[in-house]
Design a protein around this motif. Sequence first.
Motif, PDB file in Angstrom:
ATOM      1  N   UNK A  48       0.739  -1.338  -0.151  1.00 25.43           N
ATOM      2  CA  UNK A  48      -0.066  -0.055   0.101  1.00 25.43           C
ATOM      3  C   UNK A  48       1.064   1.289   0.051  1.00 25.43           C
ATOM      4  N   UNK A  49       0.434   2.097  -0.842  1.00 22.15           N
ATOM      5  CA  UNK A  49       1.197   3.626  -0.891  1.00 22.15           C
ATOM      6  C   UNK A  49       0.977   4.459   0.134  1.00 22.15           C
ATOM      7  N   UNK A  50       2.114   4.713   1.027  1.00 19.64           N
ATOM      8  CA  UNK A  50       1.610   5.591   1.922  1.00 19.64           C
ATOM      9  C   UNK A  50       2.368   6.870   1.855  1.00 19.64           C
ATOM     10  N   UNK A  51       3.431   7.182   0.853  1.00 24.97           N
ATOM     11  CA  UNK A  51       3.785   8.471   0.765  1.00 24.97           C
ATOM     12  C   UNK A  51       4.918   8.356  -0.499  1.00 24.97           C
ATOM     13  N   UNK A  52       5.480   9.674  -0.731  1.00 27.10           N
ATOM     14  CA  UNK A  52       6.428   9.677  -2.081  1.00 27.10           C
ATOM     15  C   UNK A  52       7.597  10.355  -1.361  1.00 27.10           C
ATOM     16  N   UNK A  53       8.899   9.823  -1.660  1.00 28.66           N
ATOM     17  CA  UNK A  53       9.905  10.561  -1.512  1.00 28.66           C
ATOM     18  C   UNK A  53      10.421  10.947  -2.922  1.00 28.66           C
ATOM     19  N   UNK A  54      10.823  12.312  -3.092  1.00 29.80           N
ATOM     20  CA  UNK A  54      11.232  12.802  -4.125  1.00 29.80           C
ATOM     21  C   UNK A  54      12.615  13.641  -3.966  1.00 29.80           C
TER      22      UNK A  54
END
Length: 224
Positions: A48-54
């Motif tokens: 499950x996608x809980x965030x994004x690091x860019x």
Amino acid sequence: MHGTPHIVSDVMTHTVAAVGRGATFKEIVKLMQDWKISALPVLEGEGRVVGVVSEADLLPKEEFRDSDPDRSTQLSRLADLAKAGAVTAEELMTSPALTVRADATLAQAARTMARAKVKRLPVVDSVGLLEGVVSRADLLKVFLRTDEDMAEEVRREVVAYLFPAPGSNVRVAVREGVVTLAGRVRDTSLVPVAARLVRAVEGVVDVDFDLTGHGGQADAPADA
């Protein structure tokens, strides 16, 4: 329109690099470098996608490395200063993640990217599990369609519907993605409708008209 890639699942990348909440700063940087990408989904549980690091989340560490921010900077950039001291994906990530569904149209995905000023979106299913990633480059793939492929779609989906024979004789030509409709039509009031429908064909760059009505009068320019 039939036979054209018009939803995210048609163009997205299915093999995706991702990290868990506990991934370290250096692990994240290395994975981005290895995959030549600018952002990574952060997953938990079964995916499950809980965030994004860019890259934007990582840069504050370098920006504030040797600086002593004044009081004003500390107050105005609290989030960036917190990320400058972060060491794991959980601390670095932007959450909740901005995502898109696989059945979203390319236009919907493009609008989401433009409004959020991001280059990539995780693609998730109905419960938030990662299915892939769609990028700006993926959305531009529709412009690789051949001119003849687009011409055939315009003939079938627009001309045959709006300007059927007898009574109309419309020719379709496409050059470098620009569609030209030429000939005679029974009802020139339908030209603005044709303009909208032709522009909705994926891969079309622009549309021109050289149409006349039965009285021989040219139609007004279509700016719809």
